[in-house]
Structures are given as structure tokens and as C-alpha cells.
Design an enzyme around this catalytic site. Sequence first.
Site, short mmCIF file in Angstrom:
data_model
loop_
_atom_site.label_atom_id
_atom_site.label_comp_id
_atom_site.label_asym_id
_atom_site.label_seq_id
_atom_site.Cartn_x
_atom_site.Cartn_y
_atom_site.Cartn_z
N HIS A 205 0.80 -1.23 0.00
CA HIS A 205 0.00 0.00 0.00
C HIS A 205 0.84 1.28 0.00
O HIS A 205 0.31 2.37 -0.09
CB HIS A 205 -0.92 0.03 1.22
CG HIS A 205 -0.19 0.39 2.49
ND1 HIS A 205 0.61 -0.50 3.16
CD2 HIS A 205 -0.13 1.54 3.18
CE1 HIS A 205 1.12 0.09 4.21
NE2 HIS A 205 0.70 1.33 4.26
C1 UD1 Z 1 -1.93 5.62 5.98
C2 UD1 Z 1 -0.60 6.07 6.60
C3 UD1 Z 1 0.42 4.97 6.47
C4 UD1 Z 1 -0.10 3.67 7.06
C5 UD1 Z 1 -1.43 3.33 6.38
C6 UD1 Z 1 -2.03 2.08 6.94
C7 UD1 Z 1 -0.06 8.46 6.45
C8 UD1 Z 1 0.81 9.45 5.77
N1 UD1 Z 1 -0.07 7.23 5.90
O1 UD1 Z 1 -1.69 5.42 4.59
O2 UD1 Z 1 1.58 5.34 7.19
O3 UD1 Z 1 0.85 2.66 6.83
O4 UD1 Z 1 -2.34 4.42 6.60
O5 UD1 Z 1 -3.12 1.67 6.14
O6 UD1 Z 1 -0.73 8.80 7.40
N2 UD1 Z 1 -9.14 5.10 1.92
C9 UD1 Z 1 -10.37 4.53 1.78
N3 UD1 Z 1 -10.95 3.99 2.90
C10 UD1 Z 1 -10.33 3.99 4.11
C11 UD1 Z 1 -9.06 4.56 4.21
C12 UD1 Z 1 -8.46 5.11 3.11
O7 UD1 Z 1 -10.95 4.50 0.71
O8 UD1 Z 1 -10.92 3.51 5.09
C13 UD1 Z 1 -8.51 5.77 0.77
C14 UD1 Z 1 -8.33 7.25 1.06
O9 UD1 Z 1 -9.45 7.99 0.76
C15 UD1 Z 1 -7.14 7.60 0.20
C16 UD1 Z 1 -6.34 6.32 0.22
O10 UD1 Z 1 -7.22 5.26 0.59
O11 UD1 Z 1 -7.55 7.86 -1.12
C17 UD1 Z 1 -5.18 6.41 1.16
O12 UD1 Z 1 -5.61 6.71 2.50
P1 UD1 Z 1 -4.69 7.58 3.49
O13 UD1 Z 1 -5.20 7.50 4.86
O14 UD1 Z 1 -4.48 8.92 2.91
O15 UD1 Z 1 -3.29 6.88 3.44
P2 UD1 Z 1 -2.89 5.33 3.55
O16 UD1 Z 1 -2.29 4.95 2.25
O17 UD1 Z 1 -3.98 4.49 4.10
#
Ligand code: UD1
Length: 366
Positions: A205
Site C-alpha cells: 500500500h
Molecule cells: C496511511 C498512513 C500509512 C499507514 C497506512 C495504513 C499516512 C501518511 N499514511 O496510509 O503510514 O501505513 O495508513 O493503512 O498517514 N481510503 C479509503 N478507505 C479507508 C481509508 C483510506 O478508501 O478507510 C482511501 C483514502 O481515501 C485515500 C487512500 O485510501 O484515497 C489512502 O488513504 P490515506 O489515509 O491517505 O493513506 P494510507 O495509504 O492508508
Amino acid sequence: MKILSVMGTRPNFMKLAPLHRAMSHYPDIQSILVHTGQHYDRQMSEVFFEQLSLPKPDYFLGVNGGSHTKQTASIMLALEEVVQKEKPDLILVVGDVNSTLAGALVAVKSGIRLAHVEAGLRSGDRAMPEELNRILTDSVSDYLFVTEKAALINLEKEGIPNEKVFFTGNCMIDSLVHFIKKAEQLDILKSLGLSPKNYVLMTMHRPSNVDNREGLEKILDMVELISDKVRVVFPLHPRTRSKLQEFGLQEKLSGLKQVNLLEPQGYLEFQNLVMNASAVLTDSGGIQEESTYLNVPCLTFRENTERPVTIESGSNELIPDLNPELACQKIVAILQGKWKNSKIPELWDGKAADRIVAILHKKLSQ
Ligand code: UD1
């Protein structure tokens, strides 16, 4: 004593659960839980509250999406209002995500003491958003709790005074120790048509791996090569799923035989999948630690790790450049039983949260 804990993402929940439980043993501690909303899907958030026996958060800030700046700033604005209302004696943050940094900045700007759990880890790579979050959070923390000895050296190098730093163990492993029996009892393998030690488990991820076509194509090549030798079980993080769609690569992946593409798994289901896997292939931080504890060979698709103990004591090895051929060679060695065994690192004994809360209780009583 009012302790306000901030959490936002999947890996935060398993670190906070044992801390909240440990606080509940002190009648004079009031534990207030704030969920920033950074992760919000049921499978990324709610399931963890149910399985880890975390109560519903006292506040849900509902901040998600957007750039890192927007996400961090929006959490800060919403959190500041809660902090002004609750006036806690201490703010507690865990890990290295944007919610961690936002919580740290609000604490220091409000003149409230700050504790950081999982302090001092350093990958040395400032292009990783988590590395900046770690350095910035540690630099303003009053109490820093570390999971492994390398972190003590990192903090000393950065000039953090020794008296602020405590080597207390690993709260993520506290959750694993607490729930391992429950996880063992699930029959998820049967429901997925798998048998123990007959598959490898994969997670990917990290933006550096999945946010670009080249990285995703290498991941696809790797899955193709490895699935020729052994079944690959691959729960897809929402970020990875949406990037596969964006680059038109989802169909190729779905078309591979001997590959199970899954939705994100609950905590217990995932631990069951780890403990029964022949190997874990990942770019996550926490999974390197969980596989070390469970003595399951781990390949980490990164150039570096902020968790060197998983390589020194554990079964973890780094695979740079998302190299499909190298990964496949390593998997073959693992399947032939040619791999090191891991030793459980010092103080990863299920009692880290108890140690941390005992220290905080004493500090807040002074
Ligand atoms: C975040 C953390 C990362 C951690 C990871 C665990 C930061 C910078 N990154 O990354 O360190 O390893 O979480 O998973 O804080 N999304 C969904 N549904 C959800 C969650 C996320 O659709 O429940 C989508 C978001 O809208 C976004 C993408 O996934 O488009 C990434 O989510 P985001 O929380 O920004 O970062 P992660 O890649 O999950």
C-alpha cells in the site's frame, strides 16, 4: 487525570487498544478517545473497534482524503476544538501517520504535555511521509516510548534528552499477545479454501510502490512469478485497489490463477492468515513486527526499514527495487525451509502498555 488519545488509521487502533485497557485499571485516569476519521471504511476502522474491544470513540472528527497538508491541517482544526473543550492533562499519540503529527502539533501549540508511543524509529528516508511525521512528533514530545533499542540511539543522535525516553516494548505486539488465541480459533482458511503453510500472504500500500505504473507493473510481475510456485493471498488496501483501477491493471491481476484477491481483512482474520502463511510479502511497518513475533518469514519491499530489530532478530529481509526475480528466488528458498528463525525481541511480551501507563500515571501525579 485526563488523557486524550488520538488515532486515525488501521495500525493506530491495535496500538491504542492495549493502552486504553491499561488506563482503565487506574480509577483516577479518564481516557478520552478521538478518532480523526483518516480511515473510515468499515473494514479499515469499525471492525477493529469491535474485534479489539475498543469502545466507540468519544469524538469522531470525520476528516479524510485530500493532500497530506490538507488532511493534517483539517485534523488539527477539528482536534483543537475538542482539546479546548476537554482540557486534557496529556495528549497521547501513537505511530507515524498524519493523525499522529496533527495530534502532536495541537498538543504542543496548546501547551499540553505530549506522549508519543513508538518513538525513535527512523528509516533515514525523508521522502516517506511517515519519516517526517516521526521526526517532527518526536521533536515536540515530552515522553517518548520506544519499541526497540535502535530507537534509543536515533533519539540520542537527535539530541532528545535521555530522561524523556523510555524503552517499554511494543504495543502492537501487546494486542497480538492478547488476541492470539481468538485469532487461532477462526476458520478463515477453510472459508477461503486454503490450508496451513500452503500459501504466501501479500500486502502492498505504500505510495512509493503503488502510486506509479512502474511499481504496480513490477508488483504484477512478482505476483505472476510467485503464483506459479505457490498460492498468493492478497488483501487489497483501498489505495492499491484504486491505483490498479486508475492504471487499468486490475483485470490482469484478477486474471491470474492461484491468486486470491481479498477485501481488507479484520484484525483477527489477518493474524490468522499471517500465522498460517509460508511467508509474508509486504511493505507495511507493523506486519514486519507481527511476522517477527509469529516466526513467519517476511520479505519487505522497501529500500530500508525503520524497524531493524525485525531483520537482526526476526525473519525479515528487505527486497529493494520491487525486484520480482529476487522475490521469487527468496520465496523458493523459504518453501524449501532454507530460512532463518526469528527470536522475539526484548520486551515484546504483551506488557508494554502496562509499563507506559504506569510511567504516565507517575509523571502526571508529580
Ligand atoms: C496511511 C498512513 C500509512 C499507514 C497506512 C495504513 C499516512 C501518511 N499514511 O496510509 O503510514 O501505513 O495508513 O493503512 O498517514 N481510503 C479509503 N478507505 C479507508 C481509508 C483510506 O478508501 O478507510 C482511501 C483514502 O481515501 C485515500 C487512500 O485510501 O484515497 C489512502 O488513504 P490515506 O489515509 O491517505 O493513506 P494510507 O495509504 O492508508
